[in-house]
Design a protein around this motif. Sequence first.
Motif, PDB file in Angstrom:
ATOM      1  N   ILE A 256       0.858  -1.184   0.000  1.00 15.50           N
ATOM      2  CA  ILE A 256       0.000   0.000   0.000  1.00 15.50           C
ATOM      3  C   ILE A 256       0.894   1.234   0.000  1.00 15.50           C
ATOM      4  N   GLU A 257       0.681   2.110  -0.942  1.00 12.06           N
ATOM      5  CA  GLU A 257       1.580   3.243  -1.152  1.00 12.06           C
ATOM      6  C   GLU A 257       1.252   4.442  -0.271  1.00 12.06           C
TER       7      GLU A 257
ATOM      8  N   GLN B  25       2.032  -1.484   4.326  1.00 13.54           N
ATOM      9  CA  GLN B  25       1.530  -2.837   4.583  1.00 13.54           C
ATOM     10  C   GLN B  25       1.421  -3.601   3.270  1.00 13.54           C
ATOM     11  N   ALA B  26       1.617  -4.916   3.375  1.00 20.45           N
ATOM     12  CA  ALA B  26       1.579  -5.753   2.177  1.00 20.45           C
ATOM     13  C   ALA B  26       0.168  -5.807   1.617  1.00 20.45           C
TER      14      ALA B  26
ATOM     15  N   GLU C 175       9.324  -6.064   9.688  1.00 23.86           N
ATOM     16  CA  GLU C 175       8.557  -6.181   8.454  1.00 23.86           C
ATOM     17  C   GLU C 175       7.822  -4.903   8.076  1.00 23.86           C
ATOM     18  N   THR C 176       8.073  -3.828   8.786  1.00 22.42           N
ATOM     19  CA  THR C 176       7.427  -2.569   8.429  1.00 22.42           C
ATOM     20  C   THR C 176       8.170  -1.865   7.301  1.00 22.42           C
ATOM     21  N   ALA C 177       9.500  -1.930   7.313  1.00 24.75           N
ATOM     22  CA  ALA C 177      10.301  -1.293   6.260  1.00 24.75           C
ATOM     23  C   ALA C 177      11.319  -2.247   5.660  1.00 24.75           C
ATOM     24  N   PHE C 178      11.361  -3.515   6.155  1.00 29.13           N
ATOM     25  CA  PHE C 178      12.213  -4.572   5.612  1.00 29.13           C
ATOM     26  C   PHE C 178      13.701  -4.218   5.656  1.00 29.13           C
TER      27      PHE C 178
ATOM     28  N   PRO D 233       8.808  -0.708   2.636  1.00 22.57           N
ATOM     29  CA  PRO D 233       9.266  -2.078   2.360  1.00 22.57           C
ATOM     30  C   PRO D 233       9.592  -2.332   0.895  1.00 22.57           C
ATOM     31  N   GLY D 234       9.054  -1.536  -0.018  1.00 29.02           N
ATOM     32  CA  GLY D 234       9.383  -1.691  -1.431  1.00 29.02           C
ATOM     33  C   GLY D 234      10.738  -1.089  -1.756  1.00 29.02           C
ATOM     34  N   THR D 235      11.270  -1.448  -2.918  1.00 29.74           N
ATOM     35  CA  THR D 235      12.625  -1.019  -3.286  1.00 29.74           C
ATOM     36  C   THR D 235      12.573   0.309  -4.031  1.00 29.74           C
TER      37      THR D 235
END
Length: 537
Positions: free
Chosen positions: A262-263, A270-271, A339-342, A381-383
Amino acid sequence: MPTESASATAPAAARPPAGDPELPRLSALGWARWAWRILTSMRTALILLFLLAVGAIPGSMLPQRGVSVEQVRNYFLEHPDLAPWLDRFYLFDVYSSPWYAAIYLLLFVSLTGCVLPRAAAHYRAMRARPPKTPRNLARMPYSATFTTAAPPEQVVTAARALLRRHRADTAEEPDGGRALAAETGYLRETGNVLFHLALLALLVALGAGSFLGYRGNMLVVEGDGFANTLTSYDAFFPGTAVDEGDLQPFSFTVEEFQASFIEEGDLSGQAAAFSADLTYRAAPDAPEGRHHLAVNHPLSVDGAQIYLLGHGYAPEFRVTNAEGEVVFDQAVPFIAREETAFTSDGVIKVPDAGEEQLGFTGVFLPSAAEGPDGELVSTFPGTRNPVVTLTGYQGDLGMDDGGSQSVYQLYTDDMRELGESPELSPGDTWELPDGAGEITFTGYRDYISMQVNSNPARVPALVAAATAVAGLLATLFVRPRRAWVRARTREDGRTVVEVAGLSKIENAALTAEFHQFATSLRDRLRETPATDTGTKE
């Protein structure tokens, strides 16, 4: 002179008081029977079932080794003082712990000793004749009386026709009258017995699955494959009767992994979804198949299920030694510390670097940014902005000592630190001090954490669970009830008919049903309107 006999009566104070006899002591067999009655009582079974549910709470709140070894490892890192104490009580292996097994076995024995005799008693009750007609039907929760010109035999025949779905029995009264006793609703107790028998079967199926099945966890990098062999697992938990030759010969390759987050908004980060496309073979010579692996959509191959548990990042590195030779070029899985920002930690071991081996500890930030205190943090969490920072070491990795090492831990006792790298983005290179070589962050790939679960008792467990639900529904909705009819001839030649009903549960609808039966019987028998003296309580 006569002397007092030695066998004279003892003083009153030395004799046990009258009416207070000494109770015999229980023998060992008596104590065993008492313990068995306590263990096989329904109250004990309910207590053990409650304890089994309470014992499962830590298994749902704490990470379990059987599900995710990585999460257990992270818990130890985050709670270094508490985690060892929890581990002493098997709270990271709840379902294979001795105390949970003890509750499980006691519950199994208790249910066996409780349910089987109850099932036998219910079977005998179903084959027995309905209870005899009570002497005073007016004391029943529902009772009604009316008169008719029909003889007692015709009354009983008509009542039996109306109660055709009941198990009925007729009898002749001492005064020459006729009586009918009918009963229905046996499915309620049948459902109750069936529920407990199914629960017992479910326990057996779970135990058989633990004995005959296995499960294993592994990380597979996008683009890599997996073959179902013992050495391919990161963690393997076999059943007691399982050996290496029992593993199904399947294999698969992770072709592509997709993750979305979710952006914007309060739920940002969150995933939203993650899944993987696999190609697989049930055996080396079997045709290739394709499967879209997602959460709650496992791949089933030859009785085994492959589940998608989670995902992470595997940065790719190329290491060149002092002579300019490429001695390492591959992706290395980094384990997310949260797991919030990996933000993820990993270890790179290069045993073939030359005379002295190289090792690196690294931190991967998929969306690097400067934090409030000036430190580097990941904000998503995304790259969005992947960055790696490394700390280099040179010396002896200790991999030649013959002992096993964790791939996620670098042993630096026999190594010297080379320093820390600058922030490396994909394509950046760090020139190692003292001419030790260089390391390049070439990019990154996704990896997925997976679990293989083989349980030959899975279908029996499902059938037992479905049967338990069916038995519970019968217990909730079937209404057991009894009805009686007595008919006797008065002096004036008319027949007095008494109708009574009894329900084992409080239900207003059953009272209405008994009254409907009484009025239907009266209307069927009368030629002219008769006096109705029915009473209903």
